[in-house]
Design a protein around this motif. Structure first.
Motif, mmCIF file in Angstrom:
data_model
loop_
_atom_site.group_PDB
_atom_site.id
_atom_site.type_symbol
_atom_site.label_atom_id
_atom_site.label_comp_id
_atom_site.label_asym_id
_atom_site.label_seq_id
_atom_site.Cartn_x
_atom_site.Cartn_y
_atom_site.Cartn_z
ATOM 1 N N CYS A 46 24.213 42.875 25.093
ATOM 2 C CA CYS A 46 24.633 42.163 26.209
ATOM 3 C C CYS A 46 25.990 42.491 26.568
ATOM 4 C CB CYS A 46 24.493 40.681 25.871
ATOM 5 S SG CYS A 46 24.359 39.697 27.257
ATOM 6 N N SER A 47 27.067 42.238 25.500
ATOM 7 C CA SER A 47 28.381 42.736 25.721
ATOM 8 C C SER A 47 28.701 43.990 26.569
ATOM 9 C CB SER A 47 29.408 42.684 24.385
ATOM 10 O OG SER A 47 29.138 41.387 23.721
ATOM 11 N N PHE A 48 27.802 44.732 26.286
ATOM 12 C CA PHE A 48 27.913 46.687 26.735
ATOM 13 C C PHE A 48 27.625 46.209 28.377
ATOM 14 C CE2 PHE A 48 25.729 50.395 27.887
ATOM 15 C CZ PHE A 48 27.070 51.204 27.625
ATOM 16 N N GLY A 49 26.570 45.394 28.451
ATOM 17 C CA GLY A 49 25.947 45.310 29.815
ATOM 18 C C GLY A 49 26.991 44.597 30.810
ATOM 19 N N LEU A 50 27.799 43.498 30.048
ATOM 20 C CA LEU A 50 28.695 42.585 30.949
ATOM 21 C C LEU A 50 29.880 43.481 31.314
ATOM 22 C CD1 LEU A 50 28.376 39.246 29.014
ATOM 23 C CD2 LEU A 50 27.871 39.645 31.394
ATOM 24 N N LEU A 51 30.120 44.296 30.238
ATOM 25 C CA LEU A 51 31.470 45.103 30.436
ATOM 26 C C LEU A 51 30.959 46.237 31.677
ATOM 27 C CD1 LEU A 51 33.968 45.652 28.975
ATOM 28 C CD2 LEU A 51 32.961 47.697 27.740
ATOM 29 N N GLY A 93 32.875 45.717 35.010
ATOM 30 C CA GLY A 93 33.778 46.951 35.414
ATOM 31 C C GLY A 93 33.101 47.497 36.804
ATOM 32 N N SER A 94 31.999 47.534 37.171
ATOM 33 C CA SER A 94 31.661 47.989 38.495
ATOM 34 C C SER A 94 32.103 47.120 39.580
ATOM 35 C CB SER A 94 29.973 48.120 38.641
ATOM 36 O OG SER A 94 29.336 46.995 38.733
ATOM 37 N N CYS A 95 32.261 45.625 39.192
ATOM 38 C CA CYS A 95 32.891 44.947 40.420
ATOM 39 C C CYS A 95 34.155 45.098 40.690
ATOM 40 C CB CYS A 95 32.481 43.467 40.180
ATOM 41 S SG CYS A 95 30.571 43.252 40.335
ATOM 42 N N LEU A 96 34.948 45.368 39.497
ATOM 43 C CA LEU A 96 36.294 45.740 39.487
ATOM 44 C C LEU A 96 36.557 46.989 40.131
ATOM 45 C CD1 LEU A 96 37.943 44.603 36.008
ATOM 46 C CD2 LEU A 96 37.651 43.205 38.119
ATOM 47 N N GLY A 121 37.169 39.024 46.378
ATOM 48 C CA GLY A 121 35.867 38.504 46.106
ATOM 49 C C GLY A 121 35.309 39.278 44.851
ATOM 50 N N PHE A 122 35.238 40.700 45.125
ATOM 51 C CA PHE A 122 34.720 41.583 43.884
ATOM 52 C C PHE A 122 35.796 41.523 42.650
ATOM 53 C CE2 PHE A 122 32.051 44.196 47.218
ATOM 54 C CZ PHE A 122 30.983 44.107 46.480
ATOM 55 N N PHE A 123 36.881 41.186 42.738
ATOM 56 C CA PHE A 123 37.839 41.179 41.525
ATOM 57 C C PHE A 123 37.349 39.799 40.857
ATOM 58 C CE2 PHE A 123 41.933 39.915 39.408
ATOM 59 C CZ PHE A 123 42.178 41.173 38.840
ATOM 60 N N GLY A 177 34.105 40.112 38.959
ATOM 61 C CA GLY A 177 34.390 41.148 37.680
ATOM 62 C C GLY A 177 34.927 40.489 36.569
ATOM 63 N N CYS A 178 36.117 39.628 36.934
ATOM 64 C CA CYS A 178 36.860 39.131 36.022
ATOM 65 C C CYS A 178 35.736 37.873 35.539
ATOM 66 C CB CYS A 178 38.147 38.181 36.555
ATOM 67 S SG CYS A 178 39.336 39.506 36.810
ATOM 68 N N ILE A 179 34.992 37.044 36.143
ATOM 69 C CA ILE A 179 34.063 36.056 35.620
ATOM 70 C C ILE A 179 33.234 36.618 34.448
ATOM 71 C CG2 ILE A 179 32.139 34.406 36.079
ATOM 72 C CD1 ILE A 179 33.955 33.864 38.834
#
Length: 535
Positions: free
Chosen positions: A353-358, A362-365, A503-505, A508-510
């Motif tokens: 799950c951590s890998f998926g969230l990363l 990351g894609s949003c950033l 918005g994407f930033f 991504g941060c959340i």
């Protein structure tokens, strides 16, 4: 607790094929039909987005009034999801799924025939009320009809419906509208709908209805839940367009939402048999999983909200072109999900799950650095990375949520988990719509401070543009006016691009900050039957 693993059937009969671990083709057909239903229900949340202009044109409605077309669907869907556990007990899983799908098809068809905005909103609400139940019931089918060792496959299929559908909605909607006109986005439901009814009729055994449960139900709790969740959804969906707490309408709905939700919690705590077991939120794993499910909803619906808007407004893409970009969030997931399902039984799901969230965060950033020329080619990589990340998050969160849940609470857990994700989606879109408006004003003001008639660079640009317009045959006064308007347009466009990036930033941060929260849960691996394995 392992004695529970073979007892995961809902009231009305043992789970098919669970004792031996073998699953009959009939059961797989029922599960696949359930997935089709969940996919259809989630798809219909977003399907009107890219066709909204055409729909509003033919119904003579404004953009602001048109927002109620999706709000009505969401409100009804979020109210029916917690009710699903009760209605499944009353009408049986088979009876309720077939009945609600038949009604969903009827109301979908009526949406296509809508003659004005009011009729469209009414039919969309009824469509949401009948379709919303299909989401948790698909989840319940996986948990109750498949043995623990096959659940990872079932969860993978369910995960696809939850992450693919928000990406495919605007794509399919835009494509159908362009080819066949907007009513076709509602008529298309007949294809999966008829297959679903046939699949459930063949795949599930008949069970006895328990209509007496309707009379003994906690109707006060149900009323308070409907009031609280319905008003909360309206508050979130309409808040930005009405300036939040500056509007008496929004303040009223906020007050009613608080009253309804608090009342629901109190009645649920004092009833021996509440219609849905809110006590499940007291379990750490379930609480963490549902909290992260809300954030996942925020990310899924938030990114599916921002990108089409950016491509339509800044890049000037048509709905079909937007669909071609968004498609890349969907397609790779079809190939990744079976791989994630295999890994989930071998590796600690917190790592997956951590890998998926990363990847997702990351894609949003990556999308937080767009400019006015960003289009299909520049967005391809971030879309594919997002597609790789989403299945890791969706599948593992389902495993966390259902780990150690007793059979009698399966339907409640499924309802609450899916309700929270949809609510997260509404919160995400409300948050991003507000952030877009405020950040655009902020950037516009900042850019306006730099782009003044006293600035040498601005004067040079204005002179060059004026000369270019004179060269096109405009008289000097008109040319100077057109040059000023063009500069103003560039400032507005750039301030919007910066607002989309913000918005994407934010998304991504959340998503990345959730990695720390995830590690508060216990170690889980699938197959984790209810209570079986995974601690």
């Amino acid at each position: 607790m392992s004695s529970q693993t073979t007892a995961a059937a809902p009231p009305g009969g043992p789970a098919m094929g669970q004792a031996t671990g073998a699953v009959s083709p009939r059961t797989w057909i029922a599960v696949a039909a359930g997935m089709l239903g969940a996919f259809m229900a989630v798809l219909d949340i977003q399907i009107t987005n890219s066709s909204l202009k055409d729909i509003l044109g033919s119904l003579s409605a404004t953009q602001e009034e048109g927002s109620w077309i999706s709000t009505a669907y969401l409100v009804a869907e979020i109210i029916v999801i917690p009710l699903t556990a009760l209605l499944t007990r009353v009408f049986s899983l088979r009876g309720y799924m077939m009945g609600t799908t038949a009604l969903f098809l009827l109301f979908s068809t009526l949406c296509g025939f809508a003659w004005n905005l009011e009729s469209m909103i009414a039919f969309r609400m009824l469509q949401g009320f009948t379709g919303g139940a299909l989401i948790p019931m698909a989840f319940t089918l996986v948990m109750s009809k498949l043995p623990p060792q096959k659940r990872a496959t079932g969860m993978a299929l369910f995960g696809l419906t939850a992450t693919l559908a928000p990406a495919m909605g605007p794509t399919l909607g835009g494509y159908l509208t362009e080819l066949y006109g907007w009513p076709s986005i509602f008529y298309i439901n007949w294809v999966p709908g008829v297959l679903l009814i046939a699949g459930i009729a063949y795949g599930l055994d008949k069970e006895k209805k328990q209509l007496d449960q309707l009379w003994n139900a906690d109707w006060l709790g149900i009323g308070l839940m409907a009031l609280g969740l319905g008003c909360l959804t309206v508050f979130l969906e309409e808040g930005n367009s009405k300036d939040w707490f500056d509007s008496a309408f929004i303040v009223t709905f906020a007050g009613l939402a608080i009253f309804g939700l608090l009342g629901w919690i109190v009645t649920s705590a004092t009833r021996a048999q509440p219609f849905v077991n809110l006590g499940l939120y007291g379990r750490r794993n379930f609480l963490v999983a549902t909290g992260l499910s809300a954030v996942l909803g925020m990310g899924l619906y938030g990114s599916a909200f921002l990108l089409p808007l950016f491509l339509g407004q800044i890049a000037g893409y048509s709905p079909m072109q937007i669909g071609e970009v968004i498609m890349w969030v969907g397609l790779p997931q079809l190939f990744i999900m079976p791989f994630v399902a295999k890994l989930s039984s071998k590796i600690d799901n917190r790592i997956l799950c951590s890998f998926g969230l990363l990847l997702f965060g990351g894609s949003c950033l990556m999308n937080a650095y767009m400019d006015a020329t960003t289009g299909y080619d520049q967005l391809m990589l971030s879309q594919i990375i997002r597609a790789l990340g989403q299945p890791f998050v969706m599948l593992t969160l389902s495993n966390f949520a259902m780990n150690g849940i007793a059979p009698k609470d399966m339907a409640s857990a499924s309802s609450l988990f899916n309700m929270t994700r949809n609510l997260g989606g509404s919160i995400g879109i409300a948050l991003l719509a507000t952030a877009l408006t405020q950040r655009e004003h902020f950037h516009s003001a900042r850019l306006g401070e730099s782009v003044t008639s006293f600035s040498l660079a601005t004067q040079e640009r204005l002179n060059a543009m004026t000369q270019a317009f004179i060269g096109q045959g405009f008289d000097p006064a008109n040319a100077a006016d057109k040059a000023l308007k063009a500069i103003d347009g560039i400032v507005r466009r750039e301030s919007f691009v910066m607002a989309y990036n913000d918005g994407f930033f934010l998304v991504g941060c959340i998503l990345l900050s959730c990695i720390a929260i995830l590690w508060l849960s216990d170690k889980v691996k699938s197959p984790s039957g209810p209570g079986g394995g995974g601690h």
